[in-house]
Design a protein around this motif. Structure first.
Motif, PDB file in Angstrom:
ATOM      1  N   THR A  57       0.848  -1.190   0.000  1.00  0.00           N
ATOM      2  CA  THR A  57       0.000   0.000   0.000  1.00  0.00           C
ATOM      3  C   THR A  57       0.883   1.239   0.000  1.00  0.00           C
ATOM      4  N   ARG A  58       0.607   2.162  -0.911  1.00  0.00           N
ATOM      5  CA  ARG A  58       1.313   3.443  -0.943  1.00  0.00           C
ATOM      6  C   ARG A  58       0.501   4.452  -0.130  1.00  0.00           C
ATOM      7  N   ARG A  59       1.155   5.136   0.815  1.00  0.00           N
ATOM      8  CA  ARG A  59       0.440   6.079   1.696  1.00  0.00           C
ATOM      9  C   ARG A  59       1.118   7.432   1.700  1.00  0.00           C
ATOM     10  N   GLN A 111      -4.272   7.009   0.501  1.00  0.00           N
ATOM     11  CA  GLN A 111      -3.582   5.732   0.437  1.00  0.00           C
ATOM     12  C   GLN A 111      -4.203   4.916  -0.691  1.00  0.00           C
ATOM     13  N   ARG A 150     -11.166   1.975   4.597  1.00  0.00           N
ATOM     14  CA  ARG A 150     -10.488   3.024   3.828  1.00  0.00           C
ATOM     15  C   ARG A 150     -11.135   4.393   3.967  1.00  0.00           C
ATOM     16  N   ARG A 174      -5.535  -1.703   5.156  1.00  0.00           N
ATOM     17  CA  ARG A 174      -4.838  -1.702   3.873  1.00  0.00           C
ATOM     18  C   ARG A 174      -4.320  -3.107   3.633  1.00  0.00           C
TER      19      ARG A 174
END
Length: 326
Positions: free
Chosen positions: A41-43, A48, A220, A106
């Motif tokens: 997961t890119r946050r 995110q 989310r 996530r």
């Protein structure tokens, strides 16, 4: 028995966790900054997005038990988003009866939970294996070395496992070489106008193969963040390009696919060099008991999240059984 697992993705962590539970001395080496592999997961501060695996299903009874454990731990939940199949202007609901699961909040929550009580050493890239008098020696970048290891498990993509296996067990190296991989460009977007009426889509005959509203997944916060994956062939043709050059192509493809009034904002682009195994093995894992070398991963067991987990777990059981019989 001392075991080193190379790779802290789902397969490697599933293997290491089961070995640890059995009382085995196990260390996990990971070249990245943390565990996850393709459960990534890119946050950032205000968004995110799951860049890798988007969901998983559970069919095998062993994996069903694992998912139930993850759900009880609060790191997995079913995803009830509306899923369609897009073919040009036509979209049809996917009604396959499958329950789809995701990590919460996530996807990376699952692998971080698996790694929580393990000895995981990040930012450690294995560059070579050498057989010593007391076991295996692992050379790492920056001149590091681990000595006296009885068993090495390579839980990495086949193009990374093959050169490490080749000098020692050519048969395992040949098996890894036969597992052909495809790449994938993935991107995170926001500002989709008009917003689609579905939550995710399999895209047919288009540069994209997958589109999903990340905010539709549990935990989310119902955000307006979307993720798109390029198809294998389209991504392979652009593997040598830089992310900044691919970003506008992905944005244009998404706008065209969904009929958006303007190209959406690109928040992040990621290159998965080894994303999907198009010719996976069916052995479950690779193991040479004489040398003490092994490999596991979804590419050994059907190319799914489920396959990755089962590959690692079954290899762990085989290693434990082999050690007990000695």
């Amino acid at each position: 028995m001392r075991v080193v697992v190379v790779g802290a993705g789902l397969a490697g962590l599933s293997c290491a966790r089961l070995l640890h539970t059995a009382g085995v001395d196990v260390t996990v080496l990971e070249k990245s900054r943390g565990p996850g592999g393709r459960l990534t997961t890119r946050r950032r501060d205000d968004w995110q997005g799951d860049l890798g695996a988007q969901y998983f299903t559970a069919r095998d009874p062993e994996f069903v038990e694992s998912v139930a454990e993850w759900q009880e731990a609060g790191v997995a939940a079913p995803w009830h988003g509306r899923l369609v199949r897009l073919h040009g202007a036509d979209n049809r609901d996917v009604a396959d009866g499958q329950r789809r699961w995701v990590g919460v909040p996530r996807m990376s929550a699952i692998t971080r939970w698996l790694a929580s009580d393990l000895d995981v050493r990040p930012q450690t890239r294995v560059t070579g294996l050498r057989r010593g008098g007391a076991g295996w020696q692992l050379d790492t970048d920056e001149g590091g070395r681990l000595d006296e290891v009885d068993q090495v498990v390579l839980a990495v993509p086949p193009p990374q496992a093959e050169p490490l296996l080749r000098p020692h067990v050519p048969s395992l190296a040949a098996a890894a070489r036969s597992a052909r991989m495809q790449s994938c460009w993935a991107a995170v977007f926001r500002g989709l106008e008009p917003a689609p009426a579905f939550d995710a889509a399999f895209v047919m005959e288009h540069p994209l193969r997958w589109v999903a509203r990340d905010g539709s997944k549990p935990g989310r916060g119902n955000s307006g963040i979307w993720v798109a994956h390029g198809s294998g062939g389209w991504s392979d043709a652009r593997m040598v390009m830089e992310p900044d050059d691919v970003a506008p192509e992905l944005a244009a493809a998404l706008a065209d696919t969904l009929g958006l009034s303007a190209s959406p904002e690109v928040l992040s682009v990621h290159r998965w060099r080894y994303s999907q195994c198009v010719e996976p093995l069916t052995d479950g894992y690779l193991l040479d008991t004489e040398s003490g070398l092994a490999a596991c991963g979804d590419w050994c067991n059907g190319d799914r999240v489920e396959g990755a987990c089962l590959s690692g777990q079954r290899l762990a059981r085989a290693l434990t059984a082999s050690h007990q019989s000695c």
